[in-house]
Design an enzyme around this catalytic site. Structure first.
Site, PDB file in Angstrom:
ATOM      1  N   SER A  73      -5.367  10.811  49.112  1.00  0.00           N
ATOM      2  CA  SER A  73      -4.937   9.957  50.209  1.00  0.00           C
ATOM      3  C   SER A  73      -4.657  11.440  51.161  1.00  0.00           C
ATOM      4  O   SER A  73      -4.577  12.742  50.525  1.00  0.00           O
ATOM      5  CB  SER A  73      -3.758   9.310  50.328  1.00  0.00           C
ATOM      6  N   GLU A  94      -2.720  13.251  54.843  1.00  0.00           N
ATOM      7  CA  GLU A  94      -1.574  13.002  55.906  1.00  0.00           C
ATOM      8  C   GLU A  94      -1.773  13.679  57.248  1.00  0.00           C
ATOM      9  O   GLU A  94      -2.334  14.655  57.195  1.00  0.00           O
ATOM     10  CB  GLU A  94      -0.308  13.520  55.319  1.00  0.00           C
ATOM     11  N   TYR A 109       6.255  10.653  61.289  1.00  0.00           N
ATOM     12  CA  TYR A 109       7.002  10.192  62.330  1.00  0.00           C
ATOM     13  C   TYR A 109       8.288  10.976  62.525  1.00  0.00           C
ATOM     14  O   TYR A 109       9.001  11.693  61.588  1.00  0.00           O
ATOM     15  CB  TYR A 109       7.669   8.828  61.576  1.00  0.00           C
ATOM     16  N   ASP A 134      15.218  14.269  58.750  1.00  0.00           N
ATOM     17  CA  ASP A 134      16.213  15.346  59.095  1.00  0.00           C
ATOM     18  C   ASP A 134      16.690  15.252  60.573  1.00  0.00           C
ATOM     19  O   ASP A 134      15.556  15.401  61.452  1.00  0.00           O
ATOM     20  CB  ASP A 134      15.677  16.515  58.669  1.00  0.00           C
ATOM     21  N   TYR A 167      11.139  15.066  45.173  1.00  0.00           N
ATOM     22  CA  TYR A 167      11.273  16.609  45.157  1.00  0.00           C
ATOM     23  C   TYR A 167      11.161  17.280  43.937  1.00  0.00           C
ATOM     24  O   TYR A 167      12.356  17.330  43.153  1.00  0.00           O
ATOM     25  CB  TYR A 167      12.576  16.988  46.083  1.00  0.00           C
ATOM     26  N   PHE A 219       6.709  26.790  56.486  1.00  0.00           N
ATOM     27  CA  PHE A 219       6.789  25.462  56.066  1.00  0.00           C
ATOM     28  C   PHE A 219       7.539  25.384  54.904  1.00  0.00           C
ATOM     29  O   PHE A 219       8.399  24.195  54.833  1.00  0.00           O
ATOM     30  CB  PHE A 219       5.288  24.801  56.021  1.00  0.00           C
ATOM     31  N   HIS A 227      -2.211  13.581  47.192  1.00  0.00           N
ATOM     32  CA  HIS A 227      -1.775  13.277  48.644  1.00  0.00           C
ATOM     33  C   HIS A 227      -2.017  14.687  49.216  1.00  0.00           C
ATOM     34  O   HIS A 227      -1.337  15.488  49.057  1.00  0.00           O
ATOM     35  CB  HIS A 227      -0.538  12.513  48.824  1.00  0.00           C
TER      36      HIS A 227
HETATM   37  P1  FAD Z   1      16.662  10.564  50.619  1.00  0.00           P
HETATM   38  O1  FAD Z   1      16.032  10.155  49.673  1.00  0.00           O
HETATM   39  O2  FAD Z   1      17.512   9.833  51.462  1.00  0.00           O
HETATM   40  O3  FAD Z   1      17.411  11.966  50.076  1.00  0.00           O
HETATM   41  C1  FAD Z   1      17.966  12.922  50.966  1.00  0.00           C
HETATM   42  C2  FAD Z   1      19.008  13.657  50.123  1.00  0.00           C
HETATM   43  O4  FAD Z   1      20.311  12.684  50.046  1.00  0.00           O
HETATM   44  C3  FAD Z   1      18.892  14.206  48.713  1.00  0.00           C
HETATM   45  O5  FAD Z   1      19.364  15.279  48.658  1.00  0.00           O
HETATM   46  C4  FAD Z   1      19.546  13.074  47.901  1.00  0.00           C
HETATM   47  O6  FAD Z   1      19.891  13.436  46.455  1.00  0.00           O
HETATM   48  C5  FAD Z   1      20.637  12.555  48.773  1.00  0.00           C
HETATM   49  N1  FAD Z   1      21.148  11.293  48.516  1.00  0.00           N
HETATM   50  C6  FAD Z   1      20.235   9.941  48.595  1.00  0.00           C
HETATM   51  N2  FAD Z   1      20.947   8.640  48.592  1.00  0.00           N
HETATM   52  C7  FAD Z   1      22.268   9.454  48.526  1.00  0.00           C
HETATM   53  C8  FAD Z   1      23.660   8.514  48.456  1.00  0.00           C
HETATM   54  N3  FAD Z   1      23.556   7.284  48.539  1.00  0.00           N
HETATM   55  N4  FAD Z   1      24.669   9.266  48.610  1.00  0.00           N
HETATM   56  C9  FAD Z   1      24.657  10.555  48.420  1.00  0.00           C
HETATM   57  N5  FAD Z   1      23.479  11.614  48.685  1.00  0.00           N
HETATM   58  C10 FAD Z   1      22.394  10.865  48.642  1.00  0.00           C
HETATM   59  N6  FAD Z   1      10.619  13.891  57.480  1.00  0.00           N
HETATM   60  C11 FAD Z   1      10.357  13.124  58.877  1.00  0.00           C
HETATM   61  O7  FAD Z   1      11.144  13.244  59.786  1.00  0.00           O
HETATM   62  N7  FAD Z   1       9.272  12.408  59.090  1.00  0.00           N
HETATM   63  C12 FAD Z   1       8.233  12.303  58.048  1.00  0.00           C
HETATM   64  O8  FAD Z   1       7.239  11.775  58.424  1.00  0.00           O
HETATM   65  C13 FAD Z   1       8.415  12.841  56.997  1.00  0.00           C
HETATM   66  N8  FAD Z   1       7.378  12.802  56.022  1.00  0.00           N
HETATM   67  C14 FAD Z   1       7.675  13.303  54.996  1.00  0.00           C
HETATM   68  C15 FAD Z   1       6.587  12.921  53.732  1.00  0.00           C
HETATM   69  C16 FAD Z   1       6.843  13.342  52.427  1.00  0.00           C
HETATM   70  C17 FAD Z   1       5.810  12.940  51.174  1.00  0.00           C
HETATM   71  C18 FAD Z   1       7.973  14.365  52.124  1.00  0.00           C
HETATM   72  C19 FAD Z   1       8.230  14.697  50.678  1.00  0.00           C
HETATM   73  C20 FAD Z   1       8.947  14.370  53.096  1.00  0.00           C
HETATM   74  C21 FAD Z   1       8.690  13.947  54.402  1.00  0.00           C
HETATM   75  N9  FAD Z   1       9.584  14.137  55.486  1.00  0.00           N
HETATM   76  C22 FAD Z   1       9.554  13.565  56.725  1.00  0.00           C
HETATM   77  C23 FAD Z   1      10.737  14.954  55.055  1.00  0.00           C
HETATM   78  C24 FAD Z   1      12.044  14.390  54.639  1.00  0.00           C
HETATM   79  O9  FAD Z   1      12.750  13.249  55.791  1.00  0.00           O
HETATM   80  C25 FAD Z   1      13.484  15.173  54.364  1.00  0.00           C
HETATM   81  O10 FAD Z   1      12.890  15.898  53.049  1.00  0.00           O
HETATM   82  C26 FAD Z   1      14.532  14.587  54.281  1.00  0.00           C
HETATM   83  O11 FAD Z   1      15.582  15.667  54.190  1.00  0.00           O
HETATM   84  C27 FAD Z   1      15.050  13.403  53.010  1.00  0.00           C
HETATM   85  O12 FAD Z   1      14.187  12.490  53.246  1.00  0.00           O
HETATM   86  P2  FAD Z   1      14.401  11.536  51.947  1.00  0.00           P
HETATM   87  O13 FAD Z   1      13.647  10.430  52.481  1.00  0.00           O
HETATM   88  O14 FAD Z   1      13.642  12.194  50.610  1.00  0.00           O
HETATM   89  O15 FAD Z   1      15.637  11.374  51.633  1.00  0.00           O
END
Ligand code: FAD
Length: 278
Positions: free
Chosen positions: A8, A10, A42, A101, A137, A208, A258
């Protein structure tokens, strides 16, 4: 030749009409490699909402599935629900669900502070309509306080209803395999696709990787630095490194790859063809 596994690609949403035109050409070229889907990033807090939608509209219905990324931090449930309904009405059934973020200085995490909250909300709002991918991660999320807690959060995210995951970029295959084993030991069996970043430009790769907390091994950094402005050598070295990484991942059982295309056809195309994945 490697075992044939799904791929896939991106994209990020272009900022200009010229960028959008260029991306249409890239989409057409990469589509010839038979990917399973294209995903479109996004901006957190909805900052690219219109541009992500425009890119989705450009590619939706063109023969290959499109998967919008959707982030939750700093956003509210009503706006997210609206987007989910819109995507469903457009026939989209795949979503990459993320926390996102916030820009530094911005406070207010919103109603859904973590990706697991978003996944749960998507299931509550849209049932099983969407195939949900989440982020993984292998080298730990930069804000996680420990590897074990990060795995625990990943497990919670999967249990909230994620179907599959895509990893952050990495160059150490052992980190990926260790992560997958840890997740499996914790009872989770969803497919985890390695996120592959082609190497084309040393400074943008380092920028990056630093911003995402991903490690570029010293031997790669040193070798890239030794090429200076010699882009041809950087690209040849980059291709070899990433090609070998993909080979090891496939041989070790990665379910799919991906590619972070960076909105470019090459060098993703070259990697896919050399790996025999088209
Ligand atoms: P989460 O899974 O919520 O984790 C974030 C942090 O919080 C981790 O350290 C986790 O251990 C901790 N955590 C999770 N749940 C809890 C809880 N209940 N209590 C306390 N701590 C907790 N960013 C964008 O803005 N737009 C995008 O389109 C985008 N695409 C991405 C695509 C991929 C494949 C990847 C790997 C990353 C992408 N990102 C994107 C970046 C991502 O948004 C960031 O890495 C962000 O910091 C974490 O997102 P996450 O969904 O992994 O968060």
């Amino acid at each position: 030749m490697s075992k044939r596994i799904p791929i896939s690609f991106e994209f990020f949403p272009p900022k200009t009409d010229i960028g959008a035109e260029k991306l249409r050409a890239v989409h057409q070229e990469l589509q010839q490699l038979n990917p399973e889907f294209f995903s479109i990033t996004y901006g957190a807090g909805g900052s690219t909402r219109e541009r992500t939608l425009a890119a989705i509209d450009d590619f939706n219905g063109k023969g290959t599935a499109v998967a919008p990324h959707l982030s939750c931090i700093g956003d509210d449930k009503a706006r997210i629900a609206e987007l989910l309904d819109l995507y469903k009405a457009k026939g989209i059934d795949r979503i990459v669900a993320l926390r996102g973020d916030l820009p530094s200085g911005q406070v207010g995490l919103g109603e859904l502070p973590y990706a697991q909250d978003l996944v749960r909300f998507i299931r509550e709002h849209s049932g099983d309509h969407f195939h949900i991918e989440v982020a993984a991660y292998p080298e730990m999320h930069p804000q996680a306080d420990s590897f074990d807690n990060d795995i625990k959060r990943f497990v919670e995210k999967a249990n909230a209803g994620a179907n599959a995951a895509i990893t952050q970029l990495f160059f150490n295959p052992d980190a990926y395999f260790y992560f997958c084993e840890s997740v499996e030991k914790a009872g989770i069996n969803i497919p985890i696709a390695p996120g592959i970043m082609p190497i084309t430009n040393a400074s943008s790769l380092i920028r990056f990787a630093d911003s995402t907390g991903a490690d570029i091994p010293r031997w790669i950094r040193k070798q890239l630095a030794s090429y200076g402005d010699d882009n041809q050598s950087i690209q040849a070295f980059g291709h070899e490194v990433v090609f070998k990484l993909c080979e090891r991942l496939i041989a070790g059982g990665a379910p799919s790859l991906h590619f972070y295309s960076m909105n470019q056809t090459e060098p993703t195309r070259r990697l896919v063809i050399d790996l025999g994945l088209n």
